[in-house]
Write a protein that holds these residues in place. Structure first.
Motif, PDB file in Angstrom:
ATOM      1  N   PHE A  26       0.857  -1.181   0.000  1.00 11.67           N
ATOM      2  CA  PHE A  26       0.000   0.000   0.000  1.00 11.67           C
ATOM      3  C   PHE A  26       0.891   1.229   0.000  1.00 11.67           C
ATOM      4  CE2 PHE A  26      -2.505  -3.248   2.303  1.00 11.67           C
ATOM      5  CZ  PHE A  26      -3.613  -3.282   1.485  1.00 11.67           C
ATOM      6  N   GLU A  27       0.519   2.209  -0.803  1.00 10.95           N
ATOM      7  CA  GLU A  27       1.262   3.467  -0.857  1.00 10.95           C
ATOM      8  C   GLU A  27       0.405   4.563  -0.235  1.00 10.95           C
ATOM      9  OE1 GLU A  27       2.784   4.383  -4.698  1.00 10.95           O
ATOM     10  OE2 GLU A  27       3.436   2.320  -5.036  1.00 10.95           O
ATOM     11  N   GLN A  33      -0.884   8.759   7.589  1.00 12.86           N
ATOM     12  CA  GLN A  33      -1.849   7.837   6.983  1.00 12.86           C
ATOM     13  C   GLN A  33      -1.378   6.393   7.128  1.00 12.86           C
ATOM     14  OE1 GLN A  33      -2.495   8.915   2.875  1.00 12.86           O
ATOM     15  NE2 GLN A  33      -4.248  10.226   3.390  1.00 12.86           N
ATOM     16  N   GLU A  34      -0.103   6.170   6.912  1.00  6.18           N
ATOM     17  CA  GLU A  34       0.438   4.822   7.028  1.00  6.18           C
ATOM     18  C   GLU A  34       0.311   4.305   8.458  1.00  6.18           C
ATOM     19  OE1 GLU A  34       4.515   2.337   6.012  1.00  6.18           O
ATOM     20  OE2 GLU A  34       4.430   4.486   5.616  1.00  6.18           O
ATOM     21  N   GLN A  35       0.628   5.150   9.426  1.00  2.00           N
ATOM     22  CA  GLN A  35       0.510   4.748  10.835  1.00  2.00           C
ATOM     23  C   GLN A  35      -0.947   4.482  11.203  1.00  2.00           C
ATOM     24  OE1 GLN A  35       3.087   4.073  12.850  1.00  2.00           O
ATOM     25  NE2 GLN A  35       1.551   3.286  14.245  1.00  2.00           N
ATOM     26  N   THR A  36      -1.857   5.312  10.726  1.00  2.00           N
ATOM     27  CA  THR A  36      -3.289   5.103  10.971  1.00  2.00           C
ATOM     28  C   THR A  36      -3.738   3.770  10.399  1.00  2.00           C
ATOM     29  OG1 THR A  36      -3.701   7.484  10.923  1.00  2.00           O
ATOM     30  CG2 THR A  36      -5.600   6.056  10.586  1.00  2.00           C
ATOM     31  N   PHE A  37      -3.312   3.467   9.195  1.00  3.54           N
ATOM     32  CA  PHE A  37      -3.667   2.194   8.555  1.00  3.54           C
ATOM     33  C   PHE A  37      -3.158   1.009   9.377  1.00  3.54           C
ATOM     34  CE2 PHE A  37      -2.397  -1.330   5.785  1.00  3.54           C
ATOM     35  CZ  PHE A  37      -3.625  -1.667   5.240  1.00  3.54           C
ATOM     36  N   HIS A  38      -1.893   1.061   9.795  1.00  3.48           N
ATOM     37  CA  HIS A  38      -1.322  -0.043  10.570  1.00  3.48           C
ATOM     38  C   HIS A  38      -2.012  -0.192  11.928  1.00  3.48           C
ATOM     39  CE1 HIS A  38       1.699  -1.175   7.712  1.00  3.48           C
ATOM     40  NE2 HIS A  38       2.146   0.069   7.639  1.00  3.48           N
ATOM     41  N   ASP A  39      -2.328   0.937  12.561  1.00  5.30           N
ATOM     42  CA  ASP A  39      -3.049   0.877  13.839  1.00  5.30           C
ATOM     43  C   ASP A  39      -4.423   0.243  13.657  1.00  5.30           C
ATOM     44  OD1 ASP A  39      -0.898   2.096  15.026  1.00  5.30           O
ATOM     45  OD2 ASP A  39      -1.821   4.087  15.129  1.00  5.30           O
ATOM     46  N   LEU A  40      -5.118   0.631  12.601  1.00  2.00           N
ATOM     47  CA  LEU A  40      -6.461   0.095  12.357  1.00  2.00           C
ATOM     48  C   LEU A  40      -6.430  -1.396  12.047  1.00  2.00           C
ATOM     49  CD1 LEU A  40      -8.010   3.003  10.305  1.00  2.00           C
ATOM     50  CD2 LEU A  40      -8.863   2.121  12.482  1.00  2.00           C
ATOM     51  N   SER A  57      -4.310 -11.959   9.198  1.00  2.00           N
ATOM     52  CA  SER A  57      -5.126 -12.989   8.565  1.00  2.00           C
ATOM     53  C   SER A  57      -4.863 -13.066   7.060  1.00  2.00           C
ATOM     54  CB  SER A  57      -6.608 -12.689   8.800  1.00  2.00           C
ATOM     55  OG  SER A  57      -7.397 -13.618   8.106  1.00  2.00           O
ATOM     56  N   ASN A  58      -4.911 -14.286   6.543  1.00  2.00           N
ATOM     57  CA  ASN A  58      -4.751 -14.505   5.103  1.00  2.00           C
ATOM     58  C   ASN A  58      -6.088 -14.768   4.418  1.00  2.00           C
ATOM     59  OD1 ASN A  58      -1.948 -14.228   5.146  1.00  2.00           O
ATOM     60  ND2 ASN A  58      -1.665 -16.363   5.701  1.00  2.00           N
ATOM     61  N   ALA A  59      -7.180 -14.676   5.153  1.00  2.00           N
ATOM     62  CA  ALA A  59      -8.504 -14.929   4.579  1.00  2.00           C
ATOM     63  C   ALA A  59      -8.850 -13.842   3.555  1.00  2.00           C
ATOM     64  CB  ALA A  59      -9.556 -14.960   5.685  1.00  2.00           C
ATOM     65  N   GLU A  60      -9.648 -14.219   2.575  1.00  2.00           N
ATOM     66  CA  GLU A  60     -10.054 -13.261   1.544  1.00  2.00           C
ATOM     67  C   GLU A  60     -10.833 -12.092   2.155  1.00  2.00           C
ATOM     68  OE1 GLU A  60      -9.458 -12.923  -1.775  1.00  2.00           O
ATOM     69  OE2 GLU A  60      -7.947 -14.467  -1.435  1.00  2.00           O
ATOM     70  N   LEU A  65     -11.124  -6.390   3.792  1.00  2.00           N
ATOM     71  CA  LEU A  65     -11.200  -5.383   4.853  1.00  2.00           C
ATOM     72  C   LEU A  65      -9.945  -4.510   4.874  1.00  2.00           C
ATOM     73  CD1 LEU A  65     -12.819  -7.429   7.754  1.00  2.00           C
ATOM     74  CD2 LEU A  65     -13.861  -5.656   6.367  1.00  2.00           C
ATOM     75  N   ARG A  66      -8.790  -5.099   4.623  1.00  3.95           N
ATOM     76  CA  ARG A  66      -7.561  -4.297   4.541  1.00  3.95           C
ATOM     77  C   ARG A  66      -7.649  -3.298   3.389  1.00  3.95           C
ATOM     78  NH1 ARG A  66      -4.891  -9.259   5.721  1.00  3.95           N
ATOM     79  NH2 ARG A  66      -4.548  -9.632   3.496  1.00  3.95           N
ATOM     80  N   ASN A  67      -8.144  -3.784   2.249  1.00  3.79           N
ATOM     81  CA  ASN A  67      -8.275  -2.892   1.089  1.00  3.79           C
ATOM     82  C   ASN A  67      -9.260  -1.754   1.371  1.00  3.79           C
ATOM     83  OD1 ASN A  67      -6.420  -4.337  -0.424  1.00  3.79           O
ATOM     84  ND2 ASN A  67      -7.984  -5.651  -1.329  1.00  3.79           N
TER      85      ASN A  67
END
Length: 153
Positions: A26-27, A33-40, A57-60, A65-67
């Protein structure tokens, strides 16, 4: 031996693309923004895996949800707004630290009630056992009296 090495190399090279595709990239516009994403991704639970956060998790579903989390963070949403969005779709279960509500009260108080119930059961068993040890039936009482009378002579 040479055939074995070639076979191993071919087998390893066949799995390399599968391993490489499992890594999400992810860019972000800035470090915040990157820290917020990792925290979430650490505080949101995968609804399918149930005991993993969406970053592990490796589930689809976790990938989706990550996307979605990435999209929301890129749009400038705050952590609370992203969590509210996920809770609206998946319920409080998607949070690792759900708030205390009537629906989650058992999650918070259940372990405490279970421990208290266990101690009460143990206490009652110990109390009943001591009562049984202290009480002699009439046969045992008569036998004890005979033994004591024989000891007095």
């Amino acid at each position: 031996m040479r055939k074995l090495i070639v076979a191993f190399f071919l087998l390893f090279s066949a799995f390399t693309p599968a391993i490489a595709s499992a890594i999400d990239t992810f860019e972000f516009d800035n470090v915040k923004q990157e820290q917020t994403f990792h925290d979430l991704t650490k505080v949101l639970r995968c609804p399918k895996c149930q005991n993993q956060n969406i970053s592990d998790s490796n589930a689809e579903l976790a990938k989706d949800l990550r996307n979605k989390t990435y999209e929301l963070v890129k749009e400038g949403k705050t952590e609370d707004e992203v969590v509210d969005y996920m809770v609206a779709r998946f319920g409080n279960f998607v949070r690792y630290d759900p708030p205390m509500t009537p629906a989650t009260i058992f999650l918070w108080l259940g372990p405490l009630l279970f421990i208290i119930f266990g101690f009460l059961v143990l206490y009652k068993q110990a109390k009943n056992k001591s009562k049984k040890e202290d009480q002699l039936d009439s046969e045992e009482t008569n036998r004890l009296q005979k033994i004591l009378k024989q000891g007095d002579k």
